[in-house]
Design a protein around this motif. Structure first.
Motif, mmCIF file in Angstrom:
data_model
loop_
_atom_site.group_PDB
_atom_site.id
_atom_site.type_symbol
_atom_site.label_atom_id
_atom_site.label_comp_id
_atom_site.label_asym_id
_atom_site.label_seq_id
_atom_site.Cartn_x
_atom_site.Cartn_y
_atom_site.Cartn_z
ATOM 1 N N SER A 94 -17.761 -4.978 2.631
ATOM 2 C CA SER A 94 -18.467 -4.772 1.529
ATOM 3 C C SER A 94 -18.719 -3.657 1.036
ATOM 4 O O SER A 94 -19.291 -3.174 0.135
ATOM 5 C CB SER A 94 -19.900 -5.709 1.734
ATOM 6 O OG SER A 94 -20.195 -5.044 3.013
ATOM 7 N N ASP A 95 -18.307 -2.755 2.083
ATOM 8 C CA ASP A 95 -18.281 -1.302 1.585
ATOM 9 C C ASP A 95 -17.036 -0.409 2.249
ATOM 10 O O ASP A 95 -16.243 -1.123 3.232
ATOM 11 C CB ASP A 95 -19.642 -0.512 1.876
ATOM 12 C CG ASP A 95 -19.820 -0.990 3.542
ATOM 13 O OD1 ASP A 95 -18.895 -0.981 4.467
ATOM 14 O OD2 ASP A 95 -21.188 -1.149 3.811
ATOM 15 N N SER A 100 -12.449 0.696 7.773
ATOM 16 C CA SER A 100 -11.962 1.840 8.526
ATOM 17 C C SER A 100 -11.726 1.343 10.210
ATOM 18 O O SER A 100 -11.452 2.262 10.858
ATOM 19 C CB SER A 100 -13.166 2.903 8.448
ATOM 20 O OG SER A 100 -14.365 2.409 8.920
ATOM 21 N N SER A 101 -11.788 0.186 10.290
ATOM 22 C CA SER A 101 -11.678 -0.440 11.620
ATOM 23 C C SER A 101 -10.375 -0.438 11.946
ATOM 24 O O SER A 101 -9.464 -0.552 11.344
ATOM 25 C CB SER A 101 -12.283 -1.671 11.795
ATOM 26 O OG SER A 101 -11.863 -2.522 11.034
ATOM 27 N N LYS A 102 -9.913 -0.381 13.428
ATOM 28 C CA LYS A 102 -8.861 -0.603 13.770
ATOM 29 C C LYS A 102 -8.076 -1.700 13.467
ATOM 30 O O LYS A 102 -6.919 -2.011 13.351
ATOM 31 C CB LYS A 102 -8.754 -0.204 15.405
ATOM 32 C CG LYS A 102 -7.342 -0.145 16.034
ATOM 33 C CD LYS A 102 -7.500 0.202 17.529
ATOM 34 C CE LYS A 102 -6.093 0.083 18.038
ATOM 35 N NZ LYS A 102 -5.284 -1.143 17.789
ATOM 36 N N ALA A 126 -13.413 0.796 -5.488
ATOM 37 C CA ALA A 126 -14.271 1.684 -4.540
ATOM 38 C C ALA A 126 -14.108 1.271 -3.017
ATOM 39 O O ALA A 126 -14.245 2.459 -2.230
ATOM 40 C CB ALA A 126 -15.797 1.473 -4.993
ATOM 41 N N ILE A 127 -14.040 0.379 -2.621
ATOM 42 C CA ILE A 127 -13.794 -0.022 -1.188
ATOM 43 C C ILE A 127 -12.331 0.410 -0.852
ATOM 44 O O ILE A 127 -12.422 0.842 0.521
ATOM 45 C CB ILE A 127 -13.875 -1.422 -0.929
ATOM 46 C CG1 ILE A 127 -15.506 -1.829 -1.331
ATOM 47 C CG2 ILE A 127 -13.713 -1.790 0.118
ATOM 48 C CD1 ILE A 127 -15.765 -3.255 -1.136
ATOM 49 N N PRO A 133 -6.387 1.813 5.336
ATOM 50 C CA PRO A 133 -5.366 0.671 4.966
ATOM 51 C C PRO A 133 -4.559 0.629 3.527
ATOM 52 O O PRO A 133 -3.660 0.054 3.575
ATOM 53 C CB PRO A 133 -6.425 -0.237 5.020
ATOM 54 C CG PRO A 133 -7.707 -0.016 6.037
ATOM 55 C CD PRO A 133 -7.605 1.662 5.523
ATOM 56 N N TRP A 134 -5.182 1.123 2.597
ATOM 57 C CA TRP A 134 -4.547 1.301 1.401
ATOM 58 C C TRP A 134 -3.429 2.120 1.355
ATOM 59 O O TRP A 134 -2.398 2.009 0.807
ATOM 60 C CB TRP A 134 -5.445 1.728 0.170
ATOM 61 C CG TRP A 134 -4.854 1.683 -1.150
ATOM 62 C CD1 TRP A 134 -4.310 2.554 -1.974
ATOM 63 C CD2 TRP A 134 -4.333 0.360 -1.717
ATOM 64 N NE1 TRP A 134 -3.484 2.148 -2.934
ATOM 65 C CE2 TRP A 134 -3.537 0.949 -2.862
ATOM 66 C CE3 TRP A 134 -4.272 -0.910 -1.540
ATOM 67 C CZ2 TRP A 134 -2.895 -0.024 -3.544
ATOM 68 C CZ3 TRP A 134 -3.772 -1.993 -2.340
ATOM 69 C CH2 TRP A 134 -3.012 -1.407 -3.522
#
Length: 294
Positions: A94-95, A100-102, A126-127, A133-134
């Motif tokens: 949701s943000d 940013s997690s592994k 925005a996310i 990941p992107w």
């Protein structure tokens, strides 16, 4: 003349594929029985995310744009199960902190298909924009043969570098202002609009292009997709229509100086209509419908 950005000219292009879907594609709870000739054509668009001999390939569905991610995930899980795709996962955030997690990095790294659902394209940009990941998705699209980035509705619109964020939902040429903003940029030579025919968005897309004439406009009808290979060959798939708008040759328009209360006019807009099987070279802007199937 080439209209593609310099980074795509003079090389072999990306090895991956992009599938832009106009929304309302056939899936569980949203079937189109009046359009299907036989059972082999069911889920025609989504079934092409993986080749028939690779149905066990990993698909990661990103539901970040949706306000009802659990319901969306359930729908696509059932649909992909009926198609025979046996290795599907769902990622939601949701943000920006959520991506940013592994786990996100590992799962995106292992995916053969990344699929972006519909919802709010501004929220999705925005996310994901500028995230690790992107960056992995962009790298895999560039370097990995067979990797596919797909999006439906908002998930397709966000893939362009200049993105329609909202407004202009009327065929009236002096309708409310169109809001444009930065998208994720993996389709950086086009502006994408979805639900195009059904929601009367020709004027909206044309006005966007009159302000950005170096881009092609891709107006995707519902239950219709455009499959882009090598960064340039785009083929229409599905039961509807893709409308392509080219404003690079416009000789006269008041689009730049007109305020919201004024109508917009333009001279020499070029329009193509693609049906199932039609293809276009996005660099040369040459249309080929000899293999098109109505």
């Amino acid at each position: 003349m080439s209209y593609l950005p310099e980074k795509e000219v003079g090389n072999m292009g990306p090895k991956g594929k992009i599938m832009l879907i106009g929304g309302a594609e056939e899936r569980v709870g949203n079937t189109h029985p009046e359009r299907s000739v036989d059972s082999s054509s069911r889920y025609e668009i989504l079934s092409q995310l993986l080749p028939s001999d690779r149905k066990e390939g990993r698909i990661e569905v990103l539901t970040c744009a949706s306000g009802v991610p659990k319901e969306v995930a359930e729908t696509y899980e059932r649909t992909f199960g009926e198609i025979g795709f046996s290795n599907v996962g769902f990622l939601h955030a949701s943000d920006r902190s959520g991506v940013s997690s592994k786990e996100w990095s590992d799962r995106i790294g292992d995916a053969e298909v990344v699929f972006l659902t519909g919802g709010d394209q501004a929220k999705l940009a925005a996310i994901l924009g500028g995230s690790t990941p992107w960056g992995t998705i962009e790298e895999k699209y560039r370097d990995q043969k067979g990797f596919t980035v797909a999006g439906t509705s908002a998930g397709a619109m966000v893939l362009s570098s200049t993105m329609i964020m909202g407004g202009g939902n009327s065929e009236n040429p002096n309708c409310s202002p169109i809001r444009l903003g930065p998208g994720l940029g993996i389709v950086d030579h086009c502006v994408v609009d979805t639900h195009f025919v059904e929601r009367g968005r020709f004027v909206r897309l044309a006005r966007s292009l009159l302000l950005n004439p170096r881009y092609l406009g891709l107006g995707l009808g519902e239950d219709t997709a455009l499959l882009i290979e090598g960064g340039r060959k785009a083929t229409c798939i599905g039961n509807g229509m893709v409308v392509m708008i080219d404003c690079s040759g416009v000789r006269e328009t008041n689009a730049e100086e007109a305020d919201p209360s004024e109508s917009v006019y333009a001279r020499d807009i070029q329009v193509h209509m693609l049906l199932n099987g039609c293809s276009i070279d996005l660099q040369e802007r040459d249309l080929d419908c000899r293999k098109g199937r109505g």
